[in-house]
Design a protein around this motif. Structure first.
Motif, PDB file in Angstrom:
ATOM      1  N   LEU A 123      -5.377  12.801   1.497  1.00 18.11           N
ATOM      2  CA  LEU A 123      -6.537  14.337   1.897  1.00 18.11           C
ATOM      3  C   LEU A 123      -6.541  14.633   3.291  1.00 18.11           C
ATOM      4  N   TYR A 124      -6.230  14.101   4.053  1.00 20.98           N
ATOM      5  CA  TYR A 124      -6.197  13.946   5.432  1.00 20.98           C
ATOM      6  C   TYR A 124      -4.601  14.193   5.671  1.00 20.98           C
ATOM      7  N   GLU A 125      -4.009  14.088   5.421  1.00 20.05           N
ATOM      8  CA  GLU A 125      -2.771  15.356   5.643  1.00 20.05           C
ATOM      9  C   GLU A 125      -2.466  16.192   6.454  1.00 20.05           C
ATOM     10  N   GLY A 126      -1.815  16.314   7.227  1.00 18.44           N
ATOM     11  CA  GLY A 126      -1.631  18.123   8.000  1.00 18.44           C
ATOM     12  C   GLY A 126      -3.327  18.242   8.133  1.00 18.44           C
ATOM     13  N   ALA A 127      -3.987  17.422   8.153  1.00 23.87           N
ATOM     14  CA  ALA A 127      -5.720  17.811   8.407  1.00 23.87           C
ATOM     15  C   ALA A 127      -5.578  17.577   9.963  1.00 23.87           C
ATOM     16  N   SER A 128      -6.857  18.807  10.916  1.00 26.21           N
ATOM     17  CA  SER A 128      -7.052  18.192  11.664  1.00 26.21           C
ATOM     18  C   SER A 128      -8.166  17.048  11.798  1.00 26.21           C
ATOM     19  N   PHE A 129      -8.652  16.204  13.045  1.00 26.58           N
ATOM     20  CA  PHE A 129      -9.774  15.038  13.674  1.00 26.58           C
ATOM     21  C   PHE A 129     -10.457  15.150  14.471  1.00 26.58           C
ATOM     22  N   ILE A 130     -11.299  15.764  14.534  1.00 25.07           N
ATOM     23  CA  ILE A 130     -12.074  15.901  15.316  1.00 25.07           C
ATOM     24  C   ILE A 130     -13.445  14.778  16.567  1.00 25.07           C
ATOM     25  N   MET A 131     -13.585  14.787  17.594  1.00 29.02           N
ATOM     26  CA  MET A 131     -13.841  13.698  17.985  1.00 29.02           C
ATOM     27  C   MET A 131     -14.633  14.342  18.942  1.00 29.02           C
ATOM     28  N   THR A 132     -15.845  14.053  19.762  1.00 26.12           N
ATOM     29  CA  THR A 132     -16.628  14.545  20.569  1.00 26.12           C
ATOM     30  C   THR A 132     -17.489  13.156  21.441  1.00 26.12           C
ATOM     31  N   PRO A 133     -16.510  12.641  22.253  1.00 22.00           N
ATOM     32  CA  PRO A 133     -16.895  11.633  23.214  1.00 22.00           C
ATOM     33  C   PRO A 133     -17.771  12.288  24.287  1.00 22.00           C
ATOM     34  N   LEU A 134     -18.220  11.339  24.683  1.00 21.01           N
ATOM     35  CA  LEU A 134     -19.794  11.126  26.448  1.00 21.01           C
ATOM     36  C   LEU A 134     -18.777  11.397  26.891  1.00 21.01           C
ATOM     37  N   PRO A 135     -19.039  12.006  28.000  1.00 21.31           N
ATOM     38  CA  PRO A 135     -17.762  11.674  29.689  1.00 21.31           C
ATOM     39  C   PRO A 135     -17.895  10.360  29.309  1.00 21.31           C
ATOM     40  N   ASP A 136     -19.009   9.250  29.236  1.00 16.13           N
ATOM     41  CA  ASP A 136     -18.711   8.028  29.469  1.00 16.13           C
ATOM     42  C   ASP A 136     -17.964   7.166  28.236  1.00 16.13           C
ATOM     43  N   THR A 137     -17.495   8.159  27.456  1.00 15.29           N
ATOM     44  CA  THR A 137     -16.755   6.832  26.445  1.00 15.29           C
ATOM     45  C   THR A 137     -16.229   6.351  26.449  1.00 15.29           C
ATOM     46  N   ASP A 138     -15.925   4.796  26.534  1.00 19.14           N
ATOM     47  CA  ASP A 138     -14.796   4.046  26.751  1.00 19.14           C
ATOM     48  C   ASP A 138     -13.106   4.412  26.547  1.00 19.14           C
ATOM     49  N   THR A 158     -19.210  22.889  22.013  1.00 19.81           N
ATOM     50  CA  THR A 158     -17.903  23.798  21.529  1.00 19.81           C
ATOM     51  C   THR A 158     -18.168  23.693  20.032  1.00 19.81           C
ATOM     52  N   HIS A 159     -18.014  22.066  19.058  1.00 21.21           N
ATOM     53  CA  HIS A 159     -17.483  21.846  17.930  1.00 21.21           C
ATOM     54  C   HIS A 159     -18.319  22.651  17.116  1.00 21.21           C
ATOM     55  N   ASP A 160     -20.392  22.278  17.536  1.00 18.23           N
ATOM     56  CA  ASP A 160     -20.899  23.036  16.224  1.00 18.23           C
ATOM     57  C   ASP A 160     -20.549  24.828  16.332  1.00 18.23           C
ATOM     58  N   GLU A 161     -20.364  25.303  17.583  1.00 18.77           N
ATOM     59  CA  GLU A 161     -20.754  26.966  17.675  1.00 18.77           C
ATOM     60  C   GLU A 161     -19.422  27.389  16.846  1.00 18.77           C
ATOM     61  N   THR A 162     -18.177  26.213  16.750  1.00 20.70           N
ATOM     62  CA  THR A 162     -16.731  26.479  16.620  1.00 20.70           C
ATOM     63  C   THR A 162     -16.994  26.636  14.969  1.00 20.70           C
ATOM     64  N   ILE A 163     -17.864  25.607  14.687  1.00 22.16           N
ATOM     65  CA  ILE A 163     -17.746  25.061  12.883  1.00 22.16           C
ATOM     66  C   ILE A 163     -19.041  26.435  12.590  1.00 22.16           C
ATOM     67  N   ALA A 164     -19.574  26.886  12.995  1.00 23.29           N
ATOM     68  CA  ALA A 164     -20.349  28.065  12.880  1.00 23.29           C
ATOM     69  C   ALA A 164     -19.031  28.743  12.191  1.00 23.29           C
ATOM     70  N   PHE A 165     -17.947  29.412  12.176  1.00 24.51           N
ATOM     71  CA  PHE A 165     -17.664  30.449  12.234  1.00 24.51           C
ATOM     72  C   PHE A 165     -16.604  29.861  11.763  1.00 24.51           C
ATOM     73  N   THR A 166     -15.938  28.880  11.334  1.00 25.22           N
ATOM     74  CA  THR A 166     -14.233  28.496  10.925  1.00 25.22           C
ATOM     75  C   THR A 166     -15.004  28.279   9.723  1.00 25.22           C
ATOM     76  N   SER A 167     -16.414  27.069   9.231  1.00 18.29           N
ATOM     77  CA  SER A 167     -16.743  26.710   7.587  1.00 18.29           C
ATOM     78  C   SER A 167     -17.909  26.895   7.657  1.00 18.29           C
ATOM     79  N   GLN A 168     -18.804  26.884   8.774  1.00 16.28           N
ATOM     80  CA  GLN A 168     -20.577  27.559   8.010  1.00 16.28           C
ATOM     81  C   GLN A 168     -20.551  28.763   7.746  1.00 16.28           C
ATOM     82  N   ILE A 169     -20.236  29.525   8.385  1.00 10.74           N
ATOM     83  CA  ILE A 169     -20.180  30.980   7.548  1.00 10.74           C
ATOM     84  C   ILE A 169     -19.678  31.530   6.801  1.00 10.74           C
ATOM     85  N   ALA A 170     -18.484  30.793   6.294  1.00 14.51           N
ATOM     86  CA  ALA A 170     -17.059  30.741   4.790  1.00 14.51           C
ATOM     87  C   ALA A 170     -17.938  30.246   4.049  1.00 14.51           C
TER      88      ALA A 170
END
Length: 275
Positions: A133-148, A174-186
C-alpha cells in the motif's frame, strides 16, 4: 527492532503486512476486535498479539486509530510505553493530536513523532490491507524542534524500508493547511457531488471523470467528521475559496459569457499544468 501496531484496519494492517514482507523487524499487533487480531496472526501479518503489557518492550509503536481514539489511547497509556522508545501516529490531522499527546508522553520519557502516511483505499478494514500500500507514497512527519535527531532518523529509515518514496518533514500547521487542500476538500466535494438526483441515471453514461470525482465519496463518516472538525479553520478557508470560484463559473454560464468562461477554464488549466 520490535514494532507494535495498535489498530489493525486498512492503515495499521498494511503497516503490519509491509513490515513482515519488507523488513527483518518483529511485528506485534493489537485491535479491539480479537477476530481481526487472530486473522492477522494466521496470515502472518504479525508475529505475536500485542498485549498492553507488551508496549514497554516495543522499540517503536505505531498507533493507527481515528484521531479521537488516538488521543484517548496515548494519553491514557502514556506510562505504558518503553522509556526511550518511539511512538508515532497515522492521523490525517496533526496540530490537535500532537498538542494533546506529545507532552504526556515526553513526561514519561517517550518520544512522540506525528506522522501521516499518504496512502489509502476506498475500502476499510484489515481485509483490504496490502503489503504494498505504501510503495511510492509520501510519508509526512511533523517533529517538534526538540525531537531527537536519531529517533527521527529511525522512523525515516523504517518508512523507506516500507516503500515510501518521499519523506516530507514539516510543521503541524503547514501539514494541516495543506492537507485541507490536497485531501479534505476533495472528500467534501466528492461526497456532495454524488448527492445530485442525476446520480440515479449515471449507469452507462459514466467513465473516468465520474469515477475520479466520486471515488472518495465512499468514506468513513465517523473518522472524517473528526478530521474535518479538528481541522476546521483550514478546511473552511478551502471551502470558501472553492465556493467563490464556483460562483464565477455559475455567473459566466448564467450570463452566457463565453469569453469569461473560456478565461476561467484556461486559468485552471494553466494552474494545473504548472503545479
Amino acid at each position: 527492532m520490535k514494532i507494535g501496531v495498535v489498530g489493525l484496519g486498512l492503515i495499521g494492517g498494511s503497516f503490519c503486512r509491509a513490515i513482515k514482507a519488507k523488513t527483518p523487524h518483529q511485528c506485534l499487533g493489537m485491535d479491539r476486535d480479537m477476530e481481526v487480531v487472530k486473522e492477522a496472526l494466521q496470515v502472518g501479518a504479525i508475529d505475536e498479539i500485542l498485549e498492553m503489557r507488551d508496549l514497554q518492550n516495543c522499540d517503536l509503536v505505531i498507533v493507527c486509530l481515528h484521531p479521537k481514539q488516538t488521543i484517548a489511547f496515548l494519553t491514557e497509556h502514556a506510562g505504558d510505553f518503553r522509556q526511550g522508545g518511539i511512538v508515532i501516529d497515522a492521523c490525517g490531522v496533526k496540530t490537535e493530536v500532537v498538542n494533546a499527546v506529545e507532552k504526556p508522553l515526553k513526561e514519561k520519557g517517550v518520544a512522540f513523532i506525528g506522522a501521516h502516511p499518504m496512502a489509502g483505499r476506498e475500502f476499510s478494514g484489515f481485509a483490504y490491507s496490502l503489503p504494498n500500500l505504501y510503495e511510492g507514497a509520501s510519508f509526512i512527519m511533523t517533529p517538534l524542534p526538540d525531537t531527537d535527531a536519531a529517533k527521527l532518523e529511525t522512523v525515516k529509515k523504517l518508512a523507506e524500508e516500507l516503500g515510501f518514496s518521499r519523506i516530507v518533514i514539516t510543521d503541524c500547521r503547514t501539514h494541516d493547511e495543506t492537507i485541507a487542500f490536497t485531501s479534505q476538500i476533495a472528500h467534501v466535494i466528492s461526497n456532495a457531488y454524488v448527492k445530485s438526483p442525476t446520480l440515479q441515471n449515471q449507469s452507462g453514461f459514466s467513465a473516468g471523470s465520474f469515477q475520479d470525482l466520486s471515488r472518495v465519496a465512499k468514506l468513513n463518516e465517523d473518522m472524517w467528521t473528526d478530521l474535518f472538525l479538528m481541522n476546521r479553520e483550514p478546511l473552511l478557508f478551502e471551502l470558501d475559496t472553492l465556493l467563490e470560484h464556483l460562483w464565477e463559473y455559475r455567473e459566466a454560464l448564467e450570463q452566457k459569457d463565453a469569453a469569461g468562461l473560456r478565461d476561467l477554464l484556461r486559468d485552471g488549466r494553466i494552474l494545473k499544468e504548472n503545479a
